[in-house]
Design an enzyme around this catalytic site. Sequence first.
Site, PDB file in Angstrom:
ATOM      1  N   LYS A 185     -22.245  10.185 158.799  1.00 49.72           N
ATOM      2  CA  LYS A 185     -21.201  11.230 158.693  1.00 49.72           C
ATOM      3  C   LYS A 185     -20.653  11.158 157.259  1.00 49.72           C
ATOM      4  CE  LYS A 185     -17.288  12.354 158.739  1.00 49.72           C
ATOM      5  NZ  LYS A 185     -16.713  13.066 157.567  1.00 49.72           N
ATOM      6  N   GLU A 260     -15.690  -1.446 153.749  1.00 50.17           N
ATOM      7  CA  GLU A 260     -15.558  -1.540 152.291  1.00 50.17           C
ATOM      8  C   GLU A 260     -14.458  -0.563 151.904  1.00 50.17           C
ATOM      9  OE1 GLU A 260     -19.505  -0.888 150.753  1.00 50.17           O
ATOM     10  OE2 GLU A 260     -20.165  -2.840 151.442  1.00 50.17           O
ATOM     11  N   CYS A 293     -13.613   2.700 143.386  1.00 48.80           N
ATOM     12  CA  CYS A 293     -12.861   1.702 144.154  1.00 48.80           C
ATOM     13  C   CYS A 293     -12.654   0.417 143.364  1.00 48.80           C
ATOM     14  CB  CYS A 293     -13.578   1.410 145.460  1.00 48.80           C
ATOM     15  SG  CYS A 293     -15.291   0.880 145.210  1.00 48.80           S
ATOM     16  N   GLU A 391      -3.038   2.063 145.765  1.00 42.53           N
ATOM     17  CA  GLU A 391      -4.215   2.638 145.099  1.00 42.53           C
ATOM     18  C   GLU A 391      -3.997   4.126 144.822  1.00 42.53           C
ATOM     19  OE1 GLU A 391      -7.739   3.368 147.480  1.00 42.53           O
ATOM     20  OE2 GLU A 391      -8.994   2.513 145.903  1.00 42.53           O
TER      21      GLU A 391
HETATM   22  P1  NAD Z   1     -11.155   8.341 153.640  1.00 44.66           P
HETATM   23  O1  NAD Z   1     -10.809   7.096 154.351  1.00 44.66           O
HETATM   24  O2  NAD Z   1     -10.182   9.447 153.626  1.00 44.66           O
HETATM   25  O3  NAD Z   1     -12.520   8.972 154.215  1.00 44.66           O
HETATM   26  C1  NAD Z   1     -13.727   8.251 154.225  1.00 44.66           C
HETATM   27  C2  NAD Z   1     -14.614   8.794 155.319  1.00 44.66           C
HETATM   28  O4  NAD Z   1     -13.996   8.546 156.575  1.00 44.66           O
HETATM   29  C3  NAD Z   1     -14.879  10.290 155.263  1.00 44.66           C
HETATM   30  O5  NAD Z   1     -16.211  10.539 155.620  1.00 44.66           O
HETATM   31  C4  NAD Z   1     -13.941  10.830 156.330  1.00 44.66           C
HETATM   32  O6  NAD Z   1     -14.370  12.061 156.874  1.00 44.66           O
HETATM   33  C5  NAD Z   1     -14.007   9.736 157.352  1.00 44.66           C
HETATM   34  N1  NAD Z   1     -12.873   9.688 158.280  1.00 44.66           N
HETATM   35  C6  NAD Z   1     -11.594  10.087 158.069  1.00 44.66           C
HETATM   36  N2  NAD Z   1     -10.842   9.877 159.177  1.00 44.66           N
HETATM   37  C7  NAD Z   1     -11.661   9.323 160.099  1.00 44.66           C
HETATM   38  C8  NAD Z   1     -11.476   8.859 161.434  1.00 44.66           C
HETATM   39  N3  NAD Z   1     -10.286   8.943 162.057  1.00 44.66           N
HETATM   40  N4  NAD Z   1     -12.524   8.322 162.081  1.00 44.66           N
HETATM   41  C9  NAD Z   1     -13.727   8.209 161.471  1.00 44.66           C
HETATM   42  N5  NAD Z   1     -13.974   8.646 160.218  1.00 44.66           N
HETATM   43  C10 NAD Z   1     -12.954   9.197 159.536  1.00 44.66           C
HETATM   44  O7  NAD Z   1     -11.536   7.892 152.166  1.00 44.66           O
HETATM   45  P2  NAD Z   1     -11.942   8.825 150.950  1.00 44.66           P
HETATM   46  O8  NAD Z   1     -10.722   9.489 150.430  1.00 44.66           O
HETATM   47  O9  NAD Z   1     -13.116   9.655 151.334  1.00 44.66           O
HETATM   48  O10 NAD Z   1     -12.471   7.743 149.910  1.00 44.66           O
HETATM   49  C11 NAD Z   1     -11.658   7.100 149.014  1.00 44.66           C
HETATM   50  C12 NAD Z   1     -11.398   5.684 149.474  1.00 44.66           C
HETATM   51  O11 NAD Z   1     -12.635   4.984 149.617  1.00 44.66           O
HETATM   52  C13 NAD Z   1     -10.599   4.882 148.453  1.00 44.66           C
HETATM   53  O12 NAD Z   1      -9.669   4.085 149.102  1.00 44.66           O
HETATM   54  C14 NAD Z   1     -11.677   4.040 147.785  1.00 44.66           C
HETATM   55  O13 NAD Z   1     -11.193   2.879 147.162  1.00 44.66           O
HETATM   56  C15 NAD Z   1     -12.562   3.736 148.941  1.00 44.66           C
HETATM   57  N6  NAD Z   1     -13.896   3.323 148.473  1.00 44.66           N
HETATM   58  C16 NAD Z   1     -14.254   2.019 148.659  1.00 44.66           C
HETATM   59  C17 NAD Z   1     -15.499   1.570 148.211  1.00 44.66           C
HETATM   60  C18 NAD Z   1     -15.927   0.148 148.407  1.00 44.66           C
HETATM   61  O14 NAD Z   1     -17.110  -0.124 148.248  1.00 44.66           O
HETATM   62  N7  NAD Z   1     -15.040  -0.781 148.727  1.00 44.66           N
HETATM   63  C19 NAD Z   1     -16.364   2.470 147.583  1.00 44.66           C
HETATM   64  C20 NAD Z   1     -15.965   3.779 147.407  1.00 44.66           C
HETATM   65  C21 NAD Z   1     -14.718   4.198 147.874  1.00 44.66           C
END
Ligand code: NAD
Length: 491
Positions: A185, A260, A293, A391
């Site tokens: 997804k 992650e 991130c 963040e």
């Molecule tokens: P997000 O948590 O808003 O969304 C991530 C994913 O989760 C999306 O596909 C979203 O549709 C899905 N999602 C949202 N609500 C959900 C739910 N209730 N159940 C299941 N899935 C759901 O994050 P974002 O804004 O897309 O990404 C940015 C974040 O990701 C930042 O915090 C960044 O630091 C982190 N990030 C971490 C890494 C790592 O390797 N540690 C890498 C890249 C990004």
Amino acid sequence: MNKVEIAGVQVSTDHFIDNQRVSSADTFEAHSAIDESLLGHVARGTQLEVDLAVAAATAAFPAWAALGAHGRFEILERLAHIIEARVEDLAAVETMNNGSLLEASRLRVMKRGGHNIHFFAQLAKDLPEDPKNEWDTEAAKNAHNSVRYDPAGVTALITPWNAPFMLATWKVGPALAAGNTVVLKPAEWTPFTASLLADFVLEAGLPPGVFNVVQGLGFEAGAALVAHPDVKRISFTGSVPTARKIAASAAQNLTPLSFELGGKSPFIVFNDADLELAIRNAVDQYDNCGQVCLSGTRLLVEDGIYDRFFEGFKAAVSQTKQGDPREARTVVGPLVTRTHFERVQGFVDRAVEAGAKLEFGGGVSPDLGGLYFQPTLFTNVPEDAEILSKEVFGPVLTLQKFSSESELVTLANNTEYGLAAIIFTKDQNRAERISSQLGAGTVWINCFYVRDLAAPFGGARHSGIGREGGHWSFDFYCDVKNVMHRHGTFA
Ligand code: NAD
């Protein structure tokens, strides 16, 4: 099939389930970060499509698992080669969608996508490594001790928008190589390169149901997927608030998960550092307009070098070109969406209200407009200001001074996150001493962003749960089994 053309590339806007394109009654919009234009209406998955995808993945699992690592390697190698051949298309589509730099994407990020598939397919062939029976008991001496890495079943993979293709393949690679089937997804802001991956899967000849994509919104398709009782593993990359919801949902089925998450990493410069190297790497923290991130967003500089670092850093940032991510000279592109822009602006406005000193940046580039948020730096930040601990995920850094190692360690650890830390010093003993005291999953010394797929990757504290990378990925994606038989008992 419903499709759109993005940067000259045809991209399906449907789901991919059981090797078929499937549409939905409803759609959502996805835009370009470059100019906020509409790129397409994408199928909006619900419980219905999630159920179809999980059913397809469940049905496909026994045969895919039975192929064995060598059988899967042949097919996954074809997939890796197709990705490598389509790097230009992948890079063009991703840049149009999330505004990441085209050059970096073509030369590194998309190639890493192919490598993710190849590396784990190869590594899976070398598993398992049996324990050596070194525990010298009578019972152990008389038995053969072995380890099996058996595939777990259907895996739910949920990815963010900042490096969508690379992060998807980072999960898809080990999940498929281990013998699992996949329902991916992707983030709703960046649905397109996952859809291209589905085309490549079909071309590579993966059997129906082995790899599925359900497009859709997090609270809808994402939530339905992680709550599904037939899902055996959840690997999620995204934010801490979403991780909390997923963990609560997974608790019902006790589904094992790998997280992650976000970061607020310290970027540490000691008096004895190579100043030029430290400044060059500090400017890199604005990479991808700060939507990384791992970024070291808190610059912590020792008092003896602070003034020279500050002046050098300001000068270097003023020479950094922000602009259209398709232009080769551009170093900083745009933020991903208007919603995210407003979130970043909110952090900056609140930091100013809290009394932090805005040294440069602070809002949209007057020349570029749109989502081009300028590289921003705060100094004199009050200790309790949220900008030091939360963040932002934008091009916003803070600069603080320290005068002793103990003060540095306290400042560096003063956040709930623990994804990475970056240290500049010529003193190896000190580098090792400080590394051991920091809450961080990765520590870079005199470098940044150097990655090896064989190394463990993940976050300490609220930056994650578990480690992926190398054999750590298989520890998660497999059911690891210990099998012992007594010598001389087989016919
Ligand atoms: P997000 O948590 O808003 O969304 C991530 C994913 O989760 C999306 O596909 C979203 O549709 C899905 N999602 C949202 N609500 C959900 C739910 N209730 N159940 C299941 N899935 C759901 O994050 P974002 O804004 O897309 O990404 C940015 C974040 O990701 C930042 O915090 C960044 O630091 C982190 N990030 C971490 C890494 C790592 O390797 N540690 C890498 C890249 C990004």
